[in-house]
Design a protein around this motif. Structure first.
Motif, PDB file in Angstrom:
ATOM      1  N   ALA A   1       0.831  -1.209   0.000  1.00 32.21           N
ATOM      2  CA  ALA A   1       0.000   0.000   0.000  1.00 32.21           C
ATOM      3  C   ALA A   1       0.864   1.259   0.000  1.00 32.21           C
ATOM      4  O   ALA A   1       0.553   2.239  -0.694  1.00 32.21           O
ATOM      5  CB  ALA A   1      -0.927  -0.012   1.213  1.00 32.21           C
ATOM      6  N   GLN A   2       1.959   1.238   0.748  1.00 31.55           N
ATOM      7  CA  GLN A   2       2.843   2.409   0.779  1.00 31.55           C
ATOM      8  C   GLN A   2       3.448   2.670  -0.595  1.00 31.55           C
ATOM      9  O   GLN A   2       3.567   3.815  -1.025  1.00 31.55           O
ATOM     10  CB  GLN A   2       3.960   2.217   1.806  1.00 31.55           C
ATOM     11  CG  GLN A   2       4.866   3.444   1.941  1.00 31.55           C
ATOM     12  CD  GLN A   2       5.966   3.249   2.966  1.00 31.55           C
ATOM     13  OE1 GLN A   2       5.889   2.370   3.826  1.00 31.55           O
ATOM     14  NE2 GLN A   2       7.009   4.056   2.891  1.00 31.55           N
TER      15      GLN A   2
ATOM     16  N   LYS B   1       1.464   6.859  -6.798  1.00 31.10           N
ATOM     17  CA  LYS B   1       0.397   7.795  -7.153  1.00 31.10           C
ATOM     18  C   LYS B   1       0.883   9.228  -7.058  1.00 31.10           C
ATOM     19  O   LYS B   1       0.588  10.072  -7.922  1.00 31.10           O
ATOM     20  CB  LYS B   1      -0.805   7.596  -6.217  1.00 31.10           C
ATOM     21  CG  LYS B   1      -1.670   6.407  -6.547  1.00 31.10           C
ATOM     22  CD  LYS B   1      -2.837   6.298  -5.575  1.00 31.10           C
ATOM     23  CE  LYS B   1      -3.722   5.104  -5.903  1.00 31.10           C
ATOM     24  NZ  LYS B   1      -4.814   4.951  -4.905  1.00 31.10           N
ATOM     25  N   LYS B   2       1.648   9.520  -6.012  1.00 27.26           N
ATOM     26  CA  LYS B   2       2.148  10.884  -5.812  1.00 27.26           C
ATOM     27  C   LYS B   2       3.134  11.269  -6.921  1.00 27.26           C
ATOM     28  O   LYS B   2       3.047  12.367  -7.479  1.00 27.26           O
ATOM     29  CB  LYS B   2       2.829  11.008  -4.450  1.00 27.26           C
ATOM     30  CG  LYS B   2       3.288  12.430  -4.115  1.00 27.26           C
ATOM     31  CD  LYS B   2       3.855  12.509  -2.716  1.00 27.26           C
ATOM     32  CE  LYS B   2       4.145  13.957  -2.326  1.00 27.26           C
ATOM     33  NZ  LYS B   2       4.973  14.680  -3.305  1.00 27.26           N
TER      34      LYS B   2
ATOM     35  N   ILE C   1       8.567  -1.416  -2.216  1.00 25.71           N
ATOM     36  CA  ILE C   1       8.437   0.049  -2.261  1.00 25.71           C
ATOM     37  C   ILE C   1       9.485   0.664  -3.176  1.00 25.71           C
ATOM     38  O   ILE C   1       9.175   1.499  -4.033  1.00 25.71           O
ATOM     39  CB  ILE C   1       8.543   0.629  -0.834  1.00 25.71           C
ATOM     40  CG1 ILE C   1       7.322   0.201  -0.003  1.00 25.71           C
ATOM     41  CG2 ILE C   1       8.661   2.150  -0.875  1.00 25.71           C
ATOM     42  CD1 ILE C   1       7.485   0.413   1.481  1.00 25.71           C
ATOM     43  N   ASN C   2      10.736   0.226  -3.030  1.00 21.61           N
ATOM     44  CA  ASN C   2      11.817   0.789  -3.844  1.00 21.61           C
ATOM     45  C   ASN C   2      11.578   0.582  -5.338  1.00 21.61           C
ATOM     46  O   ASN C   2      11.748   1.499  -6.147  1.00 21.61           O
ATOM     47  CB  ASN C   2      13.156   0.152  -3.463  1.00 21.61           C
ATOM     48  CG  ASN C   2      13.611   0.528  -2.063  1.00 21.61           C
ATOM     49  OD1 ASN C   2      13.131   1.496  -1.491  1.00 21.61           O
ATOM     50  ND2 ASN C   2      14.524  -0.238  -1.514  1.00 21.61           N
TER      51      ASN C   2
END
Length: 305
Positions: free
Chosen positions: A13-14, A20-21, A280-281
């Motif tokens: 989710a992160q 998205k950002k 995430i990366n």
């Protein structure tokens, strides 16, 4: 422009929020497709300018359905799930995100190695990694992280990679090897990190595996296609001291388990990159690469030049 993030194995989710950002800040729109089918992907990609995937198959059918598609980024190092020839024919830039998952894969190597040298924790006496020799088959980002961790265990490390100069390896405390035969015959453990290409598919076979010293271990966190599985089965049957570990379940996993009980181990699915940090990366890197490519044509990590 629209950027489709299509992942059968969803990002954390992160990672999704960060992606998205990145995409929104660039003035583009992100469309998210998680756990979708092939048909879902074909429908969703119809008006996409950019596509981000993980292990999802991006073949001719997908690209034929995406007339606006300009760039595909595989969030990870391997990219054999993408039809490079069709992408090149259509003028689509394909990139990977090298290095983002490398530490996660390297740590898994040693998680599985410790388990195997301790006889899968069956209560019997095992051995230690300290003082053992480790051969790294391909000295890329993952290979370098494997070498770093191996030194912490007190192992002797060598590597084979025709694309890395001897001086570079020597400077990093690695003994250069110059043939696969040398690598396999002179190391207690060989860790595979070669990509699946026409030249490497089924290249690791009985002849090579049989060169391993007594009680040798082969560990594969690369691709199952590089192993000649039937040939490996013959090696395991003849050399009852050899062990095989893989982060990729072989097509003949049951057969190998019967031939070599207690000497093989396979994760249920590919797990090398399955850490929150790697997830995430790789996701953020993929988002930045798609955005930069659509804005300026940036293609540093293009794999279909």
């Amino acid at each position: 422009m629209k950027i489709l993030v299509a992942t059968e194995k969803p990002f954390a989710a992160q990672a999704v929020n960060e992606m998205k950002k990145v995409i929104a800040d660039s003035g583009n729109e992100m469309i998210l497709l998680e756990k979708g089918t092939k048909d879902d992907l074909i429908k969703a990609v119809a008006d996409a300018d950019g596509l981000i995937v993980r292990s999802d198959i991006v073949d001719k059918a997908v690209m034929d359905a995406a007339p606006r598609l300009k760039v595909v980024v595989r969030a990870g190092a391997g990219y054999d799930n993408i039809d490079l020839a069709t992408a090149t024919e259509k003028g689509i830039c394909v990139m990977n995100t090298p290095g983002q998952n490398s530490n996660a894969v390297a740590e898994l190597v040693f998680g599985m190695l410790v388990m195997m040298v301790r006889n899968q924790y069956d209560g019997t006496t095992g051995t230690e990694l300290k003082g053992k020799s480790l051969g790294i088959h391909a000295y890329g980002q993952v290979g370098r992280n494997v070498a770093r961790i191996a030194k912490g265990f007190g192992m002797r490390v060598s590597a084979l990679d025709p694309f890395v100069k001897d001086e570079v390896m020597i400077e990093e405390g690695i003994v250069p090897m110059h043939s696969v035969e040398e690598l396999y015959s002179q190391n207690d453990i060989v860790s595979l990190h070669i990509p699946a290409t026409p030249a490497t598919k089924k290249s690791v076979n009985k002849a090579l595996v049989s060169l391993l010293p007594k009680k040798g271990i082969l560990i594969n966190t690369a691709r199952k296609e590089v192993i000649d599985e039937e040939s490996l089965a013959e090696a395991l049957a003849e050399r009852t001291d050899i062990k095989y570990i893989a982060d990729i379940k072989p097509d003949i996993a049951d057969k190998l388990a019967k031939i070599a009980p207690g000497r093989v181990f396979f994760t249920p699915k590919k797990m090398g990159a399955q850490t929150a940090e790697a997830n995430i990366n790789a996701g953020i890197a993929a988002a930045r690469q798609v955005v930069d490519n659509l804005a300026t044509g940036w293609n540093k990590f293009q794999v279909n030049k």
